[in-house]
Every structure is written in C-alpha cells, then in structure tokens.
Scaffold this active site. Structure first.
Site, PDB file in Angstrom:
ATOM      1  N   LYS A 145      -5.081   6.680 -11.210  1.00  0.00           N
ATOM      2  CA  LYS A 145      -4.383   6.850 -12.486  1.00  0.00           C
ATOM      3  C   LYS A 145      -5.086   7.928 -13.303  1.00  0.00           C
ATOM      4  O   LYS A 145      -5.724   7.677 -14.319  1.00  0.00           O
ATOM      5  CB  LYS A 145      -4.330   5.523 -13.240  1.00  0.00           C
ATOM      6  CG  LYS A 145      -3.547   4.446 -12.496  1.00  0.00           C
ATOM      7  CD  LYS A 145      -3.647   3.104 -13.179  1.00  0.00           C
ATOM      8  CE  LYS A 145      -2.930   2.028 -12.379  1.00  0.00           C
ATOM      9  NZ  LYS A 145      -3.071   0.682 -12.962  1.00  0.00           N
ATOM     10  N   LYS A 189      -1.208  -1.697  -0.278  1.00  0.00           N
ATOM     11  CA  LYS A 189      -0.888  -2.445  -1.490  1.00  0.00           C
ATOM     12  C   LYS A 189       0.316  -3.352  -1.236  1.00  0.00           C
ATOM     13  O   LYS A 189       0.877  -3.372  -0.143  1.00  0.00           O
ATOM     14  CB  LYS A 189      -0.654  -1.480  -2.648  1.00  0.00           C
ATOM     15  CG  LYS A 189      -1.924  -0.702  -3.022  1.00  0.00           C
ATOM     16  CD  LYS A 189      -1.698   0.232  -4.186  1.00  0.00           C
ATOM     17  CE  LYS A 189      -1.523  -0.516  -5.503  1.00  0.00           C
ATOM     18  NZ  LYS A 189      -2.754  -1.197  -5.932  1.00  0.00           N
ATOM     19  N   ARG A 223     -11.006  26.971 -25.653  1.00  0.00           N
ATOM     20  CA  ARG A 223     -10.162  25.779 -25.620  1.00  0.00           C
ATOM     21  C   ARG A 223     -10.158  25.103 -24.245  1.00  0.00           C
ATOM     22  O   ARG A 223     -10.246  23.886 -24.153  1.00  0.00           O
ATOM     23  CB  ARG A 223      -8.734  26.129 -26.039  1.00  0.00           C
ATOM     24  CG  ARG A 223      -7.738  24.970 -26.002  1.00  0.00           C
ATOM     25  CD  ARG A 223      -8.273  23.670 -26.576  1.00  0.00           C
ATOM     26  NE  ARG A 223      -8.822  23.806 -27.913  1.00  0.00           N
ATOM     27  CZ  ARG A 223      -9.616  22.913 -28.494  1.00  0.00           C
ATOM     28  NH1 ARG A 223      -9.986  21.824 -27.832  1.00  0.00           N
ATOM     29  NH2 ARG A 223     -10.063  23.100 -29.707  1.00  0.00           N
ATOM     30  N   ASP A 270      -5.692  -9.052  -6.169  1.00  0.00           N
ATOM     31  CA  ASP A 270      -4.781  -8.492  -7.168  1.00  0.00           C
ATOM     32  C   ASP A 270      -4.376  -9.542  -8.203  1.00  0.00           C
ATOM     33  O   ASP A 270      -3.730 -10.544  -7.866  1.00  0.00           O
ATOM     34  CB  ASP A 270      -3.536  -7.931  -6.476  1.00  0.00           C
ATOM     35  CG  ASP A 270      -2.538  -7.347  -7.469  1.00  0.00           C
ATOM     36  OD1 ASP A 270      -2.977  -6.645  -8.394  1.00  0.00           O
ATOM     37  OD2 ASP A 270      -1.330  -7.594  -7.305  1.00  0.00           O
ATOM     38  N   GLU A 282      -4.592  -5.218  -0.182  1.00  0.00           N
ATOM     39  CA  GLU A 282      -4.422  -5.986  -1.410  1.00  0.00           C
ATOM     40  C   GLU A 282      -3.795  -7.338  -1.067  1.00  0.00           C
ATOM     41  O   GLU A 282      -2.823  -7.400  -0.318  1.00  0.00           O
ATOM     42  CB  GLU A 282      -3.513  -5.208  -2.366  1.00  0.00           C
ATOM     43  CG  GLU A 282      -3.220  -5.889  -3.677  1.00  0.00           C
ATOM     44  CD  GLU A 282      -2.282  -5.053  -4.535  1.00  0.00           C
ATOM     45  OE1 GLU A 282      -2.781  -4.128  -5.202  1.00  0.00           O
ATOM     46  OE2 GLU A 282      -1.066  -5.303  -4.515  1.00  0.00           O
TER      47      GLU A 282
END
Length: 282
Positions: free
Chosen positions: A134, A166, A99, A221, A199
């Site tokens: 992410k 950012k 698994r 952005d 950004e």
C-alpha cells in the site's frame, strides 16, 4: 526486469518532467544563469531523518556540479533547528531541485518516523513490524527504504519476489490445499525459488495449510489477539507467522505479545504524515 537504480532514475526523471516541463519560468526570468549560491535543509519537526541519499541522487542527476555537504545521515533522530545538509552551486539548480527533494525527504522521513514509533511499541519482543504494497505508485522503493531506516522490515517488494496467497487467490484456486499445491508446482515448473506465504481466515484453514506443507509463512488475517495466541501455539515454530488486518498502534503490542514473528501495517506508508522541513538560502 529493471534494476532498483533504473526505477529510481525513472521516477526522478518523471518528477522533473511533471514539475519543470519545458522550463521553470519563474526561476529563468528572475535568476541569472551564472548566479551561484547555497541553501541548507532545516529540520522543523522532531523525528527520524530519511532520504538524504535520495536527495543526493536528485541533485546529482539534475546538476552534477552541485556540491552537497551532509551533516546528518539517514536514520538519525532530528529535532527542530537541525541542519541536515548544505548544497552549493548554481542558484537556478538549487531552486529547480528544491521541491522534488523536499517531497521525497519529507515523505520518507514521515514514514521512518512512523515506523520507529510502531517498532518501539514492540520493544523487548522478537516481533518485527512489516510494510505492505500500500505505497504511493512509483515511490515504492523509496518508501520501503524509509521503513527500513525507521527500524522496520520490508515485506515483498512487489508481486515478483514472493508468493502471497491471499483470500481471493485461495477462493479462486479452490481452497487452501489447491492454492498451495499450485504455488509449489508453479515454482518447480518455472525453476523459481520463492518463499510461499498463505493467508488464513480461521484455525481450520491454518491446520489445512500446515498439513499441506511447503509454506514458509502463515498470515493470520483479522484474528483477535486471543485467536492469534492460539494460532501461534498450533504453528509451534513450524513456519513463520504474521498478523495482519486492522492492527493499529494501540493494538500492536497485544498482537506482538502473542508471539507472532511479524505484524504487517499498511498505515506505515498509506496514511503517514510528512515530516516538516525546509530548504532555505543563506
């Protein structure tokens, strides 16, 4: 800081701990300890194979006596019915590693397949698709490896290997110039040789970033393709360029044709479908 291999080993240890605990009751009650056998990894869906080397690490870590014979390597295009590898050894070990190995390989292959599809949309352009942070907690190294296997590029691995200023950093720092100057000063004071990316949310911020100097890449952005094309002209090769924010497989090409160097896509890792495969005795 822990090495790449140490992080992978810790993930494998944690995965076995949560899955097996103090023993695989089903396997231990039904399979003799000295029973020997073999299983093969069968591909059930077309895509790009990824995770073969990680699978080998799983088998070796759990039972070094397992013998893995590989027929298809990472990065290969596979189709239903293909046999990627065969593993021989104790049946208890085959069952207890099945698994975790499948979870890793199905996830990595799904990411590689998705990445290849995105990069194909940019065929003929110099633009490269990038991953993001992410990722699944703990699996970032594996998932970013899968992006590379699929033909994409890795953005920073974490918060330590690149500076990415950012919007929140910019706002808290007091603006574009203040954020950039702070980054350059921190690198100098701490003897850090890190690339700096910032950004920008509009053309005014872009011009300010270029005027401040010292950045290696500018991220546009949530720009439209039209605004992106104008931004690329303003940059005029002074620094690397990156598009980000809500870009999908359907809009990817339009951004690439604007001339950006990179397009970052969170969907490569945060909402990908695993590639179907199974590990069967024979």
């Amino acid at each position: 800081m822990k090495t790449r291999d140490e992080l992978i080993d810790e993930l494998i240890d944690l995965a076995f701990a949560e899955d097996i605990g103090d023993g695989d009751a089903t396997t231990l009650c039904s399979i003799p300890a000295d029973e020997m056998g073999r299983s093969r990894l069968i591909i059930k869906e077309e895509g790009i194979l990824a995770g073969v080397e990680m699978a080998r690490r799983v088998f070796d870590k759990f039972d070094p006596e397992l013998k893995m014979t590989t027929y298809i390597e990472d990065g290969a295009h596979v189709k239903p019915g293909d046999i990627a590898f065969i593993v021989e050894g104790k049946v208890q070990s085959l069952l207890q590693t099945e698994r975790l190995m499948l979870n890793i390989m199905q996830r990595m292959s799904g990411i590689a397949t998705t990445t290849a599809r995105y990069q194909k949309e940019l065929e003929g352009l110099h633009t490269k698709v990038l991953d993001t942070r992410k990722t699944t907690p703990g699996m970032r190294i594996m998932e970013k490896d899968a992006v590379k296997i699929g033909g994409g590029c890795n953005h920073r691995i974490g918060l330590f290997d690149m500076i990415l200023l950012k919007d929140n950093h910019v706002d808290f720092a007091g603006g574009i110039t203040a954020a950039i100057e702070g980054a350059k000063r921190w690198c100098k004071e701490n003897n850090k040789d890190l690339k700096i990316e910032i950004e920008v949310r509009n053309l005014d911020e872009l011009r300010e970033a270029l005027a401040a100097g010292g950045v290696d890449r500018v991220m546009f952005d949530n720009f439209t393709p039209e605004l992106t094309r104008e931004a690329v002209k303003i940059v005029d090769g002074q620094v690397e360029t990156e598009s980000s924010g809500g870009i999908t497989i359907d809009t990817l090409r339009a951004y690439g044709e604007c001339g950006v160097d990179y397009i970052s896509v969170g969907a490569l890792t945060h909402s990908v479908k695993s590639l179907d495969m199974s590990f069967k005795a024979f």
